[in-house]
Design an enzyme around this catalytic site. Structure first.
Site, short mmCIF file in Angstrom:
data_model
loop_
_atom_site.label_atom_id
_atom_site.label_comp_id
_atom_site.label_asym_id
_atom_site.label_seq_id
_atom_site.Cartn_x
_atom_site.Cartn_y
_atom_site.Cartn_z
N LEU C 227 0.57 -1.39 0.05
CA LEU C 227 -0.18 -0.23 0.31
C LEU C 227 1.14 1.52 0.11
O LEU C 227 1.52 1.73 1.17
CB LEU C 227 -0.71 -0.20 0.71
CG LEU C 227 -1.90 0.90 1.48
CD1 LEU C 227 -2.98 1.20 0.68
CD2 LEU C 227 -2.60 0.54 2.80
N ASP C 228 0.36 1.92 -1.04
CA ASP C 228 1.27 3.19 -1.27
C ASP C 228 2.45 3.28 -1.30
O ASP C 228 3.37 4.33 -0.80
CB ASP C 228 1.27 4.10 -0.05
CG ASP C 228 -0.38 4.76 0.89
OD1 ASP C 228 -1.60 4.74 -0.35
OD2 ASP C 228 -1.16 4.31 1.73
N GLU C 229 3.56 2.39 -1.92
CA GLU C 229 4.40 1.94 -1.76
C GLU C 229 5.52 2.19 -3.70
O GLU C 229 6.44 2.25 -3.54
CB GLU C 229 5.15 0.67 -1.33
CG GLU C 229 4.62 0.57 0.53
CD GLU C 229 5.76 1.17 1.52
OE1 GLU C 229 6.95 1.97 0.31
OE2 GLU C 229 5.49 1.94 2.36
#
Lengths: 284, 284, 284, 284
Positions: C227-229
Site C-alpha cells: 500500500l502506497d509503496e
C-alpha cells in the site's frame, strides 16, 4: 569530475540527421552519458546536446573536430565540441550589493561551478575583501569620478586582458554600452531582479510594491543592447503579501536572484544553453 | 458551517483603535475565531478583520451595526459586518473556454464556495449544459449578431435583475465597457491568463511563448476601467521550458487560472479582501 | 490531433544502440517530433522514447513492429510502439469524494486526456450523476452490504469486461486486494493525499496536521501490493501554516491531488512513463 | 533598524483577553507596527505577537515587564517582551559541508540576521577560514580522536561559556546527546536535508533517490531528544526528475537547506516562533 566532451548542435531539421550523428558517435565507440534533443516545430530547427565520456573515445578534441566537420557541413550545422576539463574563464562584474557575488564565489569554491575566475571587476572598492579571500585579482573601476564611457573602456580592456569566455553581471547595476553588448553577445549574463518582462529598468522591487503583485521574481538573461530584453535563461519567483514592505521584497527577492543566476551560469558553463533568435533552448 | 460574523475595518491608524474594538467585542462576549491586523506604514492606514462566533454574542447583525456605529464614527472607519449565513449572490460570466466555469461550479457544488449562484450568463450557447446540470438559470447573450453595446446592456440588465453581489468573469473574454466597470467597482472579479503586469491584453500565452519566459502564470484581479490594471487579489505561476509549445502553455496555464480564480473568489466571498488604492490587503 | 507513433524502449545500455534505432527511423523516412533519452548510470539501463509523425512513414503499426523486431531482439529491448489514434480505455474507480473524478472527466471532455472512458465504477451511488452527464456507463458496487472480497470480485469482473487498458483510482479509498494489484501491475494508478513516503495509510491530512508540517502534498503512483509503496509518477506540494486546520488542509490539498493525478494519468496515456524497479522514468 | 519591543504571549483563550492587552498598550501610548493573533480551536490556546515602536512608549523593557505582569498573571500567560536592540547570541555548529554556514554568515554580515555571533564551533578544522574572515572566534572540537561524549562536553562548555541564546546546527551532522538536547530545548535549531517526516536519519538524499520521489526538500526544526522529530519551523522543496542522480539531488537540495535554515533562524531571532506541544506557531 569525470572528463566529458559536450557536442552541441543546432541546424535545420531533416530526416537522417540524428542517425548520422549517432552513427558517427558509435563508430568512435562513444559512451553517451546524457543526450537531449529538441525540435522547434514552428521554425523547423533542430537542437541537440550530447555528453560523452572522454575515456570512451580515442579522439582528442582536435581530432574529433576534424572527424566531425564533414557531417556538420553536410547538415549545415551550427556546432561546437567542448572539453569539460578545459575550464571557461568567467569574469565577474559587481557593485555594492554582494549577495550574488558571494553566492557565485561560494558555489565556485565548493566545486559546483566548473570554471576559472581570472578576476573580479567592481565599481565599489569594498568588494575587494571578497576577492582577496578567494585569491582572485580585483579591479576597482571608478564610475563616479570619470565619464562612464571611460570607465567602461577600462572594464572592456580588463575583460579582454583576462580573455574572458563569459562575463557575469552579478548585480552590476550599470547599463552596458551598446558596442560592448554586441561584442559580448552570447557571452555575457545578467541577473535582473524581477520576473521579466514585468518591471524592467530601475527599482523593480519598488515597481512591484506599487503595482501590488502577489509574486516577485528574478530573471537571468543574456545581455543585449536592449536593456532587460535579452534571451531569458532562467527565472525564479516567490510569494509575497500585503504585509511585505518594499524592503521585505528586497530581502526575499535576493533568494530568487541568487538561485536564478547560479542556475543560469551553470547551464551556460556546462554548454546546456543554445540561443535561438531571442529565446533559449536550455537542456537543464 | 458554523455561523460567524465578520467585522472588516479600515481606517487611519491611531493609538487606542484596537483597544476600542476589542473592548467592544469583549463587552458583547464575542468569541473571536480569527483575527488579522495590518498597518500600512507608508500611508498610515490600518486594516482589521475579525471572525466572530455568532452564537457567542447576543446581538443580531442589525443590533451589532447599531451598537458599533459610534466607535466606527469616532475612528473614521470604512467598515462592514457580514453574516456568513447571508450568502452573497455570485453571477458568473462565461465564454467558450469552460475550465474556470466548471472549476468554480464544482467547488460551489462541494461546499468550498459559500454563496448562491443566481444565474450564468454566456456569449456562447454551449455553456448551457453546465448550467442545466447544476440547475442554475442560464442566459445566452449573443455578442455576434448585435452591437457589443447592446449585448452588454443585456448583461447589465441581468446582473441587476439577479441582484448580484459579485460578478465573476470566468474567462469571459469580452472587454467590459467603462461605465459598467465603474458600476461594478470592487464587485467584479476577472481572471487574466498571465502573471500581470506581463502580457496584458490579447493572447498572453502567445506573447509568453514569443518572449521565451521560463514561467507562465495567471492573475485574479478586480475589474476596473483600465484593462488588466485592477487591484490584484491572487497570482499563480508554473515552470515551463523550451519544449512547451504555445498550446502546451495553454494547457498548463489552465491549472494556474483555476487555482488563482478560485482562491481570489473565495477570499472575496469570505470578506478577506480590502481594496486600498490600486492594491489589496488579503487576510488569507 | 495529428497522428503519431510512440516508440518506447528500455534495454541494457551499449554503444551503437541509438545509432541502430535512429538509422532504422531514418530509413523509414520518419519525422521525429519529440525524442527523449535517459541512461541510468547506476544500473547501466537505457531508456528512450520517440514520437514520430505517422504521416511521414509508410509503415502501419503492424508492419512497423515486424520491421523493428530484429533490432529489438539484437539489443534485448523491452519495447512497444503505440498509435496515438488507438485510444486506451481508462476505467475510473471513485468513492464519495468527487473532486478528482470531476477534474479528470472535465479534462477528458475538453480533449486534454486522449483516451476512452468505457465506464465509471463507484462504491457510492451518488457518483452516478457525474457519469450520466458525460454519457458514461456507471456501475455502483456496494461495499457495505457484502464482503469486500465479493465487492472486489465485481470490480475485477467489470474491469475485465470493459477491457480496461488503465484503471485509475480517483480517490477510491478502498484497499485493493493483492491478486488484483498484481494483475493490474503497471496498469493501475492511484492518488494518495500526501507527499509520500510521508503519511502513508489512512487520514494523511490528519497525520500532517498532527506532525505540524509546513507543506502538504499529493502523490500519483502505480498501484502495487504494498500500500502506497508503488512507483511514484508525480508529486505536488503546497505551503500551509499553523493557521490551517486539518479541514483547511483537506481543501488546499485537493488542488495538489487533482493536478498530480491529472499529470500522472496524462503521462501514462501518452506513453511517457517507464517503470524501472520501483521507480519511474517520466519523459514529461 | 528602528528599535522595537516584541510582546509574545500564549495562554488559554478567553473573552476579554485581547481587550486587556490592547487596552494596556493603548494606555502606554504604544504604536503597534505589527500584530498577529492565532487561536488553536482544538486546544483552546491563544497566541499573540505585537511589535511595538519603542519610541512610542515611555517604558523601558524592565518597567514594561513590571507593568504588564498583573495582566499576564490574570490570564495565566506564558509570555516575554524582547528588545530588538538587545541582540541574541547565536552560536554556530558546523561540520565539513560549508554552504549553510556561509549562507548564514553572509546574511548576518549584510544585516539580514539581527544577532551577535560569539563563536563558531566545528568538528573540522577547515571551517576556521570562514570564521577568521568574519573575525569570529573559532573552536575546533576533535570528534575523531576522543570519545564523542568528551567532544560534546567540550561543545557544551563552549555554548555555556559564550552564553548562547541560540545554537544553530548548520549541517553539524553529529547526533546531539539527550541531556544536551533537553538543556537547549527551544534554543537549538537544526537543518535536516529532507522534507520530514520523510527520510529522517542518515543519507536522506540517497533515501530519496532510492524511493524515486519527484520532490526533494529540507526541514528546519528545533532540536529534541528524538532525532529529526522536533517541532518544524520551516520547510522547502524543489522538483527533481529521473535524470537527477543522488549527487544532483545533493547540489539542488542545498538551495532548499540554505533558504529553510535562514528563514527558520530569522523567525526565531525576531521572536516570531512559539512552540506548542510538538508544533510551532510561526508569525512569519
Amino acid at each position: 569530475m569525470q572528463q566529458t566532451f559536450r557536442l552541441v548542435i543546432d541546424c535545420p531539421d531533416q530526416v537522417g540527421l540524428v542517425a548520422a550523428v549517432s552513427q558517427f558517435l558509435a563508430t568512435q565507440n562513444a559512451t553517451i552519458t546524457e543526450a537531449n534533443h529538441h525540435t522547434d516545430l514552428q521554425t523547423g530547427r533542430f537542437f541537440m546536446r550530447h555528453e560523452i565520456s572522454a575515456n570512451s573515445v580515442k579522439l582528442t578534441i582536435d581530432s574529433f573536430k576534424q572527424a566531425f566537420a564533414p557531417i556538420a557541413e553536410k547538415f549545415d550545422m551550427n556546432w561546437k565540441i567542448a572539453d569539460s576539463h578545459q575550464k571557461q574563464k568567467m569574469v565577474l562584474l559587481a557593485s555594492h550589493e554582494s549577495h550574488c557575488l558571494m553566492d557565485l564565489l561560494h558555489r565556485w569554491h565548493s566545486g559546483e561551478l566548473q570554471c576559472d575566475i581570472p578576476c573580479i571587476i567592481a565599481n565599489h572598492p569594498q568588494m575587494k575583501q571578497f576577492a582577496d579571500w578567494h585569491n582572485i585579482p580585483f579591479h576597482w573601476v571608478n564610475f563616479k569620478d570619470q565619464p562612464k564611457e571611460q570607465a567602461f573602456a577600462e572594464v572592456e580592456r580588463l575583460i579582454e586582458a583576462y580573455q574572458a569566455d563569459l562575463t557575469v553581471l552579478a548585480r552590476f547595476m550599470q547599463i552596458v554600452p551598446d558596442h560592448l553588448c554586441q561584442k559580448l553577445a552570447g557571452k555575457a549574463i545578467n541577473i535582473h531582479h524581477s520576473f521579466l518582462p514585468s518591471f524592467a529598468g530601475a527599482k523593480p522591487y519598488q515597481q512591484a510594491y506599487e503595482r501590488g503583485v502577489k509574486l516577485i521574481g528574478a530573471t537571468c538573461h543574456y545581455v543585449t543592447s536592449d536593456l532587460d530584453e535579452g534571451p531569458i535563461i532562467e527565472q525564479e519567483v516567490m510569494r509575497i503579501s500585503h504585509s511585505d514592505s518594499a524592503a521585505d521584497m528586497v530581502r526575499k527577492g535576493k533568494n530568487c536572484e541568487k538561485t536564478a543566476l547560479a542556475n543560469g551560469v551553470r547551464y551556460h558553463l556546462e554548454d546546456r544553453v543554445i540561443i535561438h533568435h531571442n529565446k533559449t533552448v536550455v537542456f537543464a
